[in-house]
Scaffold this active site. Structure first.
Site, mmCIF file in Angstrom:
data_model
loop_
_atom_site.group_PDB
_atom_site.id
_atom_site.type_symbol
_atom_site.label_atom_id
_atom_site.label_comp_id
_atom_site.label_asym_id
_atom_site.label_seq_id
_atom_site.Cartn_x
_atom_site.Cartn_y
_atom_site.Cartn_z
ATOM 1 C CG HIS A 47 6.639 2.006 4.642
ATOM 2 N ND1 HIS A 47 5.824 1.730 5.720
ATOM 3 C CD2 HIS A 47 6.019 1.434 3.584
ATOM 4 C CE1 HIS A 47 4.774 1.037 5.316
ATOM 5 N NE2 HIS A 47 4.869 0.832 4.029
ATOM 6 C CG HIS B 199 4.802 -4.446 4.472
ATOM 7 N ND1 HIS B 199 5.605 -3.660 5.284
ATOM 8 C CD2 HIS B 199 3.927 -3.591 3.883
ATOM 9 C CE1 HIS B 199 5.224 -2.406 5.186
ATOM 10 N NE2 HIS B 199 4.220 -2.321 4.351
ATOM 11 C CG HIS C 105 -0.357 2.546 -0.665
ATOM 12 N ND1 HIS C 105 -0.605 3.026 0.601
ATOM 13 C CD2 HIS C 105 0.528 1.521 -0.498
ATOM 14 C CE1 HIS C 105 0.101 2.346 1.485
ATOM 15 N NE2 HIS C 105 0.791 1.399 0.847
ATOM 16 C CD GLU D 220 1.291 0.846 4.577
ATOM 17 O OE1 GLU D 220 1.684 -0.285 4.260
ATOM 18 O OE2 GLU D 220 1.843 1.890 4.140
HETATM 19 C C1 DHB Z 1 4.471 0.083 -2.002
HETATM 20 C C2 DHB Z 1 3.869 0.710 -0.902
HETATM 21 C C3 DHB Z 1 3.911 0.093 0.354
HETATM 22 O O1 DHB Z 1 3.330 0.631 1.454
HETATM 23 C C4 DHB Z 1 4.573 -1.121 0.511
HETATM 24 O O2 DHB Z 1 4.625 -1.643 1.739
HETATM 25 C C5 DHB Z 1 5.155 -1.758 -0.581
HETATM 26 C C6 DHB Z 1 5.105 -1.150 -1.839
HETATM 27 C C7 DHB Z 1 4.453 0.736 -3.352
HETATM 28 O O3 DHB Z 1 3.737 1.736 -3.552
HETATM 29 O O4 DHB Z 1 5.190 0.262 -4.235
HETATM 30 FE FE FE Z 2 3.519 -0.573 3.185
#
Ligand code: DHB
Ligand code: FE
Length: 279
Positions: free
Chosen positions: A12, A59, A193, A240
């Protein structure tokens, strides 16, 4: 009766929204990512779902750090995308589904999930980017969306097992809903991430691929990973994965994997895309 036809996982990341707006899908950076979607769109156009139960995380838009429900469900007739920036364009509202949403809430509370029920709810990229990916040109207005929001931003966060069981209870609600609706379930976000701190940019491809393999027909094997393990193995935003587990809980015991794509990096993230059909 309503029927659960399958589950879809997708990233997302807000940068995807920007790439869609700027029409960058065929550029070398984005092509390997966007190439993961046509088979899923094809399946959706054949199966014609009426409703999407969409597991996502907020978020910091609707719920900031001062108020953070572990699980919250939208029961509104409409949801407005009100994201905080990221270069995302203004997009049309998302259609809600109030009756089945309330039935899900009733079932969850009976099953001792003390959810927050939202008759109003602003939504962010966690919910909107997946819809934009599945229905290009923002043509998602005919689909009724039930947002299921899981806290992935502030500790303490729920376990993978708890999210899976939330999904099981939602499945029970759908299967006892007295209307002929086809329901598809989205598990959004992930995979590994970390957006800030010393390990910013951390991605763990072997762990992501293991999770993709397990989510198909051995999702319970993932219960061994605590939220702390997820942060270690998949970065601060690795929890997540909980949205994937919620989605998987809604499907039956065995599913058929019809399609997958994995590409790194997209922005800071391992992007995993899967299509699982319910048996
Ligand atoms: C990114 C990933 C995410 O899950 C998010 O909520 C905002 C940014 C990213 O990798 O840029
Ligand atoms: Fe995210």
């Amino acid at each position: 009766m309503a029927k659960i036809i399958g589950g879809i996982t997708t990233s997302h990341i807000p940068a995807i929204g920007r790439a869609i707006t700027l029409n960058l899908q065929e550029t070398p950076y984005w092509k390997p990512f966007f190439d993961g979607y046509p088979p899923i769109r094809q399946w959706l156009s054949e199966k014609k779902p009426d409703v999407v139960v969409l597991f996502y995380n907020d978020h910091g838009l609707e719920f900031f750090l001062n108020k953070k429900p572990t699980f919250s469900i939208g029961v509104a007739p409409q949801y407005i995308s009100d994201d905080e920036g990221w270069g995302i364009a203004t997009i049309p509202p998302v259609t809600g589904e109030t009756e089945l949403s309330w039935h899900i809430c009733n079932t969850l509370v009976e099953d001792e999930f003390d959810i927050t029920i939202c008759q109003e709810m602003k939504v962010d990229h966690g919910l909107t980017i997946p819809l934009q990916l599945m229905w290009p040109g923002n043509t998602y207005g005919h689909i009724k969306v039930i947002p299921v929001c899981i806290n992935c931003e502030q500790h303490p966060m729920p376990s993978l097992k708890r999210c899976f069981n939330l999904g099981r209870s939602i499945a029970k609600a759908i299967e006892t809903f007295d209307k002929d609706l086809n329901v598809v379930v989205f598990g959004t976000g992930g995979m590994s991430h970390q957006l800030d701190g010393q390990r910013a940019g951390f991605i763990n491809k072997p762990f992501d691929l293991m999770c993709m393999n397990k989510i198909v027909n051995e999702p319970e094997d993932l219960f061994q990973y605590s939220v702390r393990d997820l942060v270690e193995q998949a970065g601060a935003q690795g929890p997540e994965l909980n949205m994937w587990m919620g989605m998987r809980g809604v499907l039956n015991g065995k599913v058929t994997e019809l399609h997958r794509n994995y590409h790194i990096p997209i922005s800071n993230t391992g992007a995993g895309t899967m299509l699982l059909e319910n048996k």
